[in-house]
Design a protein around this motif. Structure first.
Motif, PDB file in Angstrom:
ATOM      1  N   CYS A 292       1.367   5.408  -1.602  1.00  0.00           N
ATOM      2  CA  CYS A 292       0.241   4.490  -1.470  1.00  0.00           C
ATOM      3  C   CYS A 292      -1.024   5.327  -1.425  1.00  0.00           C
ATOM      4  O   CYS A 292      -1.009   6.451  -0.937  1.00  0.00           O
TER       5      CYS A 292
ATOM      6  N   GLN B 264       2.814   9.443   1.147  1.00  0.00           N
ATOM      7  CA  GLN B 264       4.091   9.234   0.475  1.00  0.00           C
ATOM      8  C   GLN B 264       5.248   9.790   1.285  1.00  0.00           C
ATOM      9  O   GLN B 264       5.066  10.585   2.203  1.00  0.00           O
TER      10      GLN B 264
ATOM     11  N   PHE C 226       5.187   2.474  -6.100  1.00  0.00           N
ATOM     12  CA  PHE C 226       4.013   2.115  -5.313  1.00  0.00           C
ATOM     13  C   PHE C 226       4.432   1.124  -4.238  1.00  0.00           C
ATOM     14  O   PHE C 226       5.084   0.120  -4.521  1.00  0.00           O
TER      15      PHE C 226
END
Length: 120
Positions: A119, A104, A73
Motif C-alpha cells: 500500500c 508492504q 495492492f
C-alpha cells in the motif's frame, strides 16, 4: 494516420502457479489465506481457488521449478496483515515501510511462490 479506437476490455490476469501438489496447495490457500477451493481437474494436475474477485490456478510441476512472484495492492494493509497473520500465513517479511516508500509485507506459500502485499 489517427490512432485506432480500442473497444475490447480486459480483466486482470489469472495467475497459474507452479506447485508440487495441487490439492495440498488448494488446502493451504483456503486455510492460511482465506480462499475458497473452486475446482480440481481429474488427475489433480490443475485446480483453482478464489477470493473476492481474485482467482488463482495451480498446475502440478516437477521440482525444481521457479516460483512465481506477484504484487497485490491492499488498500487496508494493516487489516490484511492482521488477517493473514491470524490465519497462519507464512509471512517471510513483516509489515514495514520500505525505502522505496511502500508499506508492504511478504507471504510465501508451501512451494515458494511469493506475494508482496503493499500500500502507498
Amino acid at each position: 494516420m489517427g490512432q485506432k479506437e480500442l473497444k475490447a476490455t480486459f480483466s486482470h490476469p489469472t495467475p497459474e502457479l507452479p506447485v508440487a501438489d495441487v490439492e495440498r496447495a488448494q488446502q493451504h490457500y483456503r486455510d492460511a489465506l482465506g480462499f475458497e477451493i473452486g475446482w480440481l481437474y481429474p488427475g489433480k494436475e490443475i485446480g483453482a481457488v478464489s477470493r473476492d474477485n481474485v482467482a488463482i490456478f495451480f498446475r502440478r510441476k516437477s521440482q525444481p521449478f521457479e516460483p512465481s512472484v506477484h504484487w497485490v495492492f491492499a488498500p487496508d494493509i494493516d487489516a490484511t496483515y492482521d488477517e493473514l497473520r491470524s490465519l497462519g500465513a507464512r509471512i517471510v517479511e513483516p509489515l514495514e515501510k520500505k525505502p522505496w516508500g511502500l508499506r508492504q509485507f511478504t507471504v510465501e506459500d508451501l512451494d515458494g511462490n511469493r506475494f508482496y502485499f503493499h500500500c502507498d
